[in-house]
Design a protein around this motif. Structure first.
Motif, mmCIF file in Angstrom:
data_model
loop_
_atom_site.group_PDB
_atom_site.id
_atom_site.type_symbol
_atom_site.label_atom_id
_atom_site.label_comp_id
_atom_site.label_asym_id
_atom_site.label_seq_id
_atom_site.Cartn_x
_atom_site.Cartn_y
_atom_site.Cartn_z
ATOM 1 N N ARG A 1 61.622 -6.782 64.725
ATOM 2 C CA ARG A 1 62.060 -5.528 65.370
ATOM 3 C C ARG A 1 61.053 -5.107 66.449
ATOM 4 O O ARG A 1 61.428 -4.759 67.567
ATOM 5 N N TRP A 2 59.748 -5.196 66.107
ATOM 6 C CA TRP A 2 58.709 -4.781 67.066
ATOM 7 C C TRP A 2 58.741 -5.640 68.326
ATOM 8 O O TRP A 2 58.504 -5.150 69.424
ATOM 9 N N THR B 1 50.508 4.593 64.474
ATOM 10 C CA THR B 1 51.190 3.300 64.534
ATOM 11 C C THR B 1 50.332 2.223 63.881
ATOM 12 O O THR B 1 49.243 2.493 63.374
ATOM 13 N N ASN C 1 59.873 -6.364 60.209
ATOM 14 C CA ASN C 1 59.173 -5.453 61.128
ATOM 15 C C ASN C 1 58.734 -6.189 62.383
ATOM 16 O O ASN C 1 58.914 -5.720 63.498
ATOM 17 N N ASN C 2 58.139 -7.374 62.198
ATOM 18 C CA ASN C 2 57.616 -8.123 63.348
ATOM 19 C C ASN C 2 58.733 -8.425 64.349
ATOM 20 O O ASN C 2 58.546 -8.317 65.558
ATOM 21 N N ARG D 1 51.890 -4.060 65.163
ATOM 22 C CA ARG D 1 53.018 -3.838 66.079
ATOM 23 C C ARG D 1 52.589 -4.090 67.534
ATOM 24 O O ARG D 1 53.238 -4.827 68.281
ATOM 25 N N GLU E 1 59.611 -7.977 54.363
ATOM 26 C CA GLU E 1 59.486 -6.708 55.096
ATOM 27 C C GLU E 1 58.642 -6.917 56.358
ATOM 28 O O GLU E 1 58.994 -6.423 57.439
ATOM 29 N N ASN E 2 57.528 -7.638 56.220
ATOM 30 C CA ASN E 2 56.678 -7.885 57.398
ATOM 31 C C ASN E 2 57.422 -8.652 58.479
ATOM 32 O O ASN E 2 57.331 -8.319 59.659
#
Ligand code: NAD
Length: 319
Positions: free
Chosen positions: A277-278, A243, A274-275, A247, A270-271
Motif C-alpha cells: 500500500r505504501w 508515521t 502495508n509495504n 513507510r 500485515e507488513n
C-alpha cells in the motif's frame, strides 16, 4: 502496483517485490503458516517477483517458499534463486561448475518448480572473480540451455564487483543490497554503467535489513554502532511525526525509476500488505529531507564484506 522492465530480460517486474529470506527465520522465528500467508498476500496484491537462496535458513526458506508456491499457478510469478553461498563463513562458498550445476537441481526440487527465471551467483565478493567469469557464469549459461533457468545474474554488497565482472562477462541482472536506501544511495552512481550494459537492476533491502524500522535490527546485522544509532534517531523522528520510517523507506526506494524492482523481506502478512500500500503512495519530501539531515553524517557509510581485494573503490580493473 506499477511494473518496470528488468533490463533486457523482457520480464516486467513489480516495482516492489518479495524477498523470501525471512521464510528461513533469519530475522526471527517464523511460523510456517504465517510465511505462506505472506507469500500469498504479496502475490494477491500485485507482486510478481520473488527472490530466495539456498543459503537463507540453510535451505529452509526455499522449502517454505516451495510449500507456498505449490498452490499458485507458475505464470503468476517470476522466481529467482542463487548458487554458490551455502553458509555464513568463507569456507561455505563453492562456485565450482559441478557444485552450482547440482545446486540448481536441488533448489528446483525444494521450490517444486521446473525452472527459475533468474539464477544468480550469491555474494560474489567472497569469490575469486576470475572463477566467477571463467567457470561459474559459463556453467550457469549451460543450465540456461537446459531450460532450468532463463537468465543469469550476480549479487553482492561492494559495488565494484559488478563492474569488474560485467567488464568481462555478460550478465542479465545484478542484485545489490543495502546500497539504495535512505541511509545509503551509492548504487545511484553505478546505474549509468549498468543501464549502458543492458543489465537489469534489482535493489534489495530498502529497510537496510531492518535498520530503517521501529524494531531493533537482528544481532548479526553488520552495521557499526554509529550507523545503527543514526537510523534509530531517524526512526524516532518519523514516530514523532506520526508515521513509520519503514513507510518512507519503501516509498524512497521505489521512486528511483532506473531501478526495476526493490525486494523487501518480511514473513508477516500485515507488513507485506502495508509495504505494498505504501509503495503506491507519494513520497513525503519534507519528512524525507528532515530524515536525510539526521542520516547525513553516515550517508553512504557501509561495512566490509568478502575478500579485501573485492572491497573498496573501483581503482583497479580485473585483468
Ligand atoms: P529489508 O530491508 O527488506 O528488511 C527486512 C526486515 O524489515 C525484516 O526484519 C522485516 O521483518 C522488516 N520489515 C519488513 N517490512 C516491514 C514493515 N512494514 N514494518 C516493520 N518492519 C518491516 O531486508 P532483507 O529482507 O534483507 O532484503 C530483502 C530481500 O532481498 C531478502 O529477503 C533477499 O531475498 C534479498 N537480499 C539478497 C541479498 C543477496 O543476494 N546478497 C542480500 C540482502 C537481501
Amino acid at each position: 502496483m506499477q511494473y518496470r522492465p528488468l533490463g533486457n530480460t523482457g520480464l516486467n517486474v513489480s516495482v516492489l517485490s518479495y524477498g523470501a529470506s525471512p521464510l528461513g527465520s533469519v530475522f526471527r522465528g517464523v511460523a510456517e503458516p504465517d510465511g505462506i500467508r505472506t507469500v500469498h498476500t504479496a502475490l494477491d496484491m500485485g507482486i510478481n517477483f520473488i527472490d530466495v537462496s539456498p543459503y537463507y535458513g540453510l535451505t529452509r526458506a526455499e522449502t517454505v517458499l516451495g510449500k507456498a508456491l505449490a498452490t499458485v499457478d507458475r505464470d503468476r510469478y517470476f522466481l529467482a534463486t542463487k548458487v554458490g553461498r551455502y553458509g555464513p563463513e568463507p569456507k561455505d562458498f563453492d562456485f565450482s561448475a559441478t557444485r552450482v550445476t547440482h545446486s540448481v537441481d536441488e533448489s528446483l526440487a525444494r521450490l517444486g518448480v521446473d525452472h527459475v527465471d533468474i539464477i544468480q551467483c550469491h555474494d560474489i565478493e567472497f569469490a575469486d572473480l576470475h572463477q566467477i567469469i571463467e567457470e561459474t557464469l559459463p556453467a550457469l549459461r549451460q543450465v540456461v540451455t537446459t531450460g532450468k533457468a532463463r537468465f543469469v545474474g550476480i549479487t553482492g554488497l561492494p559495488l565494484a564487483v559488478f563492474h569488474r565482472v560485467i567488464d568481462h562477462a555478460h550478465v542479465d541482472t545484478i542484485l545489490s543490497y543495502c546500497r539504495y536506501a535512505i541511509n545509503d544511495t551509492s548504487l545511484a552512481s553505478a546505474l549509468p554503467y549498468l543501464l549502458k550494459n543492458g543489465v537489469g537492476v534489482i535493489n534489495a533491502s530498502p529497510l537496510s535489513m531492518g535498520l530503517l524500522s521501529n524494531r531493533e535490527p537482528p544481532t548479526w546485522h553488520p552495521a557499526p554502532p554509529e550507523i545503527r544509532a543514526a537510523c534509530a534517531r531517524a526512526a524516532a523522528l518519523c514516530r514523532q511525526r506520526g508515521t513509520d520510517i519503514a513507510r518512507l523507506a519503501i516509498q524512497f526506494a521505489v521512486a528511483e525509476p532506473r531501478i526495476a524492482t526493490t525486494l523487501v523481506g518480511t514473513a508477516s502478512p500485515e507488513n507485506i500488505a502495508n509495504n505494498i500500500r505504501w509503495a503506491a503512495e507519494p513520497l513525503d519530501l519534507e519528512l524525507l529531507a528532515d530524515v536525510q539531515k539526521i542520516l547525513a553524517p553516515i550517508h553512504n557509510h557501509t561495512w566490509p564484506s568478502g575478500r579485501p581485494e573485492n572491497n573498496g573503490p573501483l581503482l583497479t580493473s580485473l585483468v
